[in-house]
Design a protein around this motif. Structure first.
Motif, PDB file in Angstrom:
ATOM      1  N   PRO A 279       0.828  -1.214   0.000  1.00 61.48           N
ATOM      2  CA  PRO A 279       0.000   0.000   0.000  1.00 61.48           C
ATOM      3  C   PRO A 279       0.862   1.263   0.000  1.00 61.48           C
TER       4      PRO A 279
ATOM      5  N   PHE B  93       1.288   5.370   1.246  1.00 67.55           N
ATOM      6  CA  PHE B  93       0.920   6.396   2.221  1.00 67.55           C
ATOM      7  C   PHE B  93       1.599   7.700   1.810  1.00 67.55           C
TER       8      PHE B  93
ATOM      9  N   TYR C 104      -3.031   6.909   4.307  1.00 64.78           N
ATOM     10  CA  TYR C 104      -3.237   5.957   3.220  1.00 64.78           C
ATOM     11  C   TYR C 104      -3.789   6.664   1.985  1.00 64.78           C
TER      12      TYR C 104
ATOM     13  N   VAL D  75      -2.094  -2.973   7.120  1.00 62.01           N
ATOM     14  CA  VAL D  75      -1.055  -2.843   6.110  1.00 62.01           C
ATOM     15  C   VAL D  75      -0.816  -4.207   5.474  1.00 62.01           C
TER      16      VAL D  75
END
Length: 788
Positions: free
Chosen positions: A128, A130, A135, A162
């Motif tokens: 992911p 950020f 996020y 996460v």
């Protein structure tokens, strides 16, 4: 387009309570005792929460804010953290995460030509993004970013949910206390053009500072009709209320317009077996044409728009007690209009002569598509917003130095997707309205001719109408609400020789998934919730102070991905993970050069699989009463990576990594035969990868001249497993070189300028890209950079 609905009242009430807590802390902080802060050219009131970008030496950064949410020396973090600096990204023209990924040990890139940054994996798991700890559904544009910080392993759960492989945290550019401005222009192969500029400095002396960055770029690749046109504007204001208090506002806007949809086009040989990609067809002329053909036509378009706003207050109550309170709000709109893709080419079928021109084909036996394309339209609205409050305290007791961090955060994440399709009689009617009235004309529209793209690629496509039929499974809404708290504590003992780190975090999450077109009431709306306690702990011991540091850590994480069971309505997909990281790290050559050697193992559990009882049941009535899915899968990732960065000499800088990554299925309730095999569908990374980048700055009479080179390697890996009627699909290995040369001109009336030439794929190696786009060959880019 937006079709959002308000949050349920109870969820909004809890979210508002968290926001009120943040606001109360912000308001209360203005009455606290003040202390003296060191001066810096960067507008960083509290170094507890940020590192100065000027602290990097060569390509080496010695501090990170992403590992513990507060500025910490990387050498004392008990896991692997890697930083890509702004200088490194600019030197090698790595403007996309998928271009940066090969230089991060254990990270496998997706495909930059896909345009959305998807498919990037770290230690075998999707990663992911950020931005300053918030996020993001869409990765920020590099023009607004000062550095890229990568935290590896499930220890990154300090951010809540996460991926167990780690996270990528982008640190944004900040206003500076002194006036600076710049303008850069780049042009090159495949009609590449890019212009960007920035301006920063004080608006009110010693009080108010600003920064604005803007860019526009446009480039193509060998795939027919493919292009990427992106604009990005970002800016920030920092109000230095006092020596101990600052308030920062940031905004970023990105609009990316592309013609970029592609798929793995497979082919059927003379024996009727479906083979790997058309790039492997023995007839190279056919292979070259098919891999470059875009079945979506020149009229297909994808728009990705992202707008993000951030507000952050930092305040020091006393020399050892500090607060940061932040809020973030991001919206993303995705709209795709075009056609569905065609995925299989049958070499046994004769191709018909085009009815749209007068060419008589000499050879009509090259093949034909096995299916028809249709009209397609997709809209996705994403919304993410949240608040974070971080309170840090320094404790000193004799030779023991300790630091505590207490965090509260809340985050809302909404995704609303609607998909339309146009086929059958409705499609024929729309094509007739466009002037394609005969059956042969409509057939050629549905199965366009790759060998005549100048005609077939420009056939008109129907204009989208809301009256098109909507598709069930691809039309859904997902609401996710997260709120939680973190306590992190670090202690340095034995005069700093021993560093201990520990975190514990409690999270609560609520989900609602809607599939409004489904005839199944269990799918039309399903709700669920979960709470999870995660923790991590680690130790660093300086065997030789700063030069040789042994470290070890263990941590847990969770990654909810709601999926509704059509028989029970239960939401599944709350994946959990645990993992260990041990290794060596250190700083050499008078702290100019760093290394990290990491050995790791990660186990992800609670993955969704078919329910074995449901699979075995033969009674239709009883089958419908059984759960369709169960949390019956697990995956293990393990490997070794070595990362180095810094200056070998005063003039020679290096950044390099080498990694071995192994990912395998360790549990599958529905199909135990998969145990020990690799997960597919894009989740299997190359087992071996390496990259190195070197830059040399000439001294003396050649001062101002810099040269650099890089090499990237990744082994071939399995993308799609074969069956009785298909063969395995492997993505080819990568082995490419690049280079650059730049020269800084003598300053003239306070104007500084440098010129640069970058070459990628130096030896013109051609292999299909990760998402099956046509391979780009050697690329040149020429850059002129001015600073005022």
């Amino acid at each position: 387009m937006s079709y959002s609905t308000p949050l349920p009242y109870s969820r909004r009430q809890r979210f508002a309570s968290c926001a009120l807590l943040a606001t109360s802390l912000i308001a209360g902080s203005s009455f606290a005792q003040e202390a003296t802060a060191p001066a810096s050219e960067d507008v960083i009131t509290l170094p507890e929460f940020a590192v100065s970008t000027a602290s990097a030496t060569g390509y080496l950064a010695t501090e990170s804010t992403s590992g513990t949410r507060i500025a910490t020396s990387i050498i004392n973090l008990p896991y692997s953290v890697q930083v890509l600096t702004e200088d490194f990204i600019k030197d090698f023209q790595l403007l996309d995460l998928d271009e940066q990924a090969p230089f991060i040990g254990g990270m496998a890139p997706g495909d930059k030509y896909a345009g959305g940054g998807g498919g990037t994996r770290l230690r075998g798991f999707l990663v992911p993004y950020f931005r300053n700890g918030f996020y993001r559904r869409q990765a920020p544009d590099s023009n607004s970013i000062a550095r890229v910080e990568v935290v590896k392993g499930p220890q990154s759960a300090i951010y809540g949910r996460v991926s167990p492989g780690g996270v990528v945290n982008y640190i944004s550019k900040k206003p500076l206390t002194k006036f600076q401005s710049g303008l850069t222009s780049t042009f090159g192969s495949y009609d590449y053009s890019k212009v960007d500029g920035f301006v920063t400095g004080p608006l009110v002396k010693d009080k108010l500072y600003y920064r604005v960055d803007a860019t526009y770029y446009d480039y193509e690749n060998p795939t027919d009709f493919w292009y990427n046109r992106t604009r990005n504007i970002s800016g920030g204001l920092t109000w230095k209320v006092s020596d101990n208090t600052s308030l920062t506002f940031e905004y970023e806007h990105t609009l990316r317009t592309m013609n970029g949809v592609q798929s793995f086009t497979r082919w059927i040989n003379a024996g009727g077996i479906t083979q790997a990609t058309v790039w492997d067809i023995p007839d190279r002329a056919v292979a070259e044409r098919l891999i470059r053909y875009n079945t979506n036509s020149a009229h297909q378009k994808i728009d990705r728009g992202n707008d993000s706003t951030y507000l952050q207050l930092e305040h020091r109550f006393s020399p050892d007690l500090s607060l940061r309170a932040s809020a973030g709000y991001s919206t993303r709109e995705y709209e795709r209009h075009g056609t569905s893709t065609l995925s299989t080419w049958d070499t046994r079928i004769s191709r018909f002569t085009s009815v749209f021109n007068n060419v008589n084909w000499v050879d009509e036996t090259k093949g034909m598509w096995t299916g028809d394309r249709a009209g397609a339209h997709t809209m996705i609205d994403d919304l993410q917003y949240g608040t974070q409050v971080d309170l840090t305290k320094i404790w000193s007791s004799g030779e023991v130095r300790q630091r505590s961090l207490l965090t509260f955060d809340a985050f809302e994440d909404e995704t609303k997707q609607k998909t339309w399709a146009l086929n059958g009689a409705a499609l024929n009617a729309e094509l007739a309205a466009l002037g394609l009235t005969t059956v042969q004309q409509q057939t050629e529209w549905k199965r366009p001719d790759p060998f005549n793209p100048s005609v077939s690629g420009y056939l008109p496509i129907p204009v989208f109408k809301p009256s098109w039929s909507t598709t069930d499974a691809s039309t859904f809404n997902i609401y996710r609400m997260y709120y939680g708290g973190l306590f992190n504590h670090t202690a340095e003992l034995m005069n700093g020789r021993l560093a201990l780190t520990g975190s514990m975090r409690q999270d609560w999450a609520e989900f609602k998934r809607q599939q409004p077109l489904s005839a199944d009431p269990q799918l039309r709306e399903a709700k669920g919730d979960v709470q999870k306690f995660t923790y991590s702990g680690g130790v660093n011991y300086h065997l030789i102070p700063r030069r040789l540091v042994a470290y070890a850590s263990y941590g847990t994480s969770f990654d909810p991905n709601p999926q509704a069971d059509p028989n029970t309505g239960q939401l599944l997909g709350n994946k959990t993970a645990k993992g260990a990281d041990v290794g060596l790290k250190g700083l050499l050559l008078e702290d100019r050069f760093s290394y990290t050697l990491s050995f790791y193992r990660i186990d992800q559990e609670n993955e969704v699989t078919d329910n074995p009882e449901w699979v075995a049941e033969t009674d239709p009535t009883r089958k419908d009463q059984l759960a369709r899915y169960v949390p019956g899968g697990s995956t293990r990732g393990e490997g070794i990576s070595l990362d180095v960065a810094g200056k070998v000499t005063e003039n020679l800088s290096i950044l390099a990594n080498i990694a071995w990554t192994h990912v395998e299925i360790t549990k599958n309730a529905a199909n135990p035969a998969l145990i020990g095999t690799k997960p597919l569908a894009g989740n299997n990374p190359p087992s071996r990868s390496a990259a190195i980048a070197l830059t040399y700055a000439f001294p003396g009479a050649l001062k101002g001249l810099r040269v650099g080179g890089d090499y990237q390697y990744a082994s071939r890996y399995l993308r799609i497993a074969g069956t009785a009627t298909t063969t395995n699909l492997y993505l080819p290995g990568v082995s490419q070189f690049g280079a650059f040369v730049s020269y800084a001109l003598p300053a003239f009336h306070r104007v500084k300028a440098d010129l640069r030439v970058n070459v990628s794929n130096l030896f013109d190696e051609e292999e299909i890209t990760a998402a099956a786009y046509a391979p780009p060959g050697r690329e040149f880019r020429f850059t002129a950079n001015f600073r005022f």
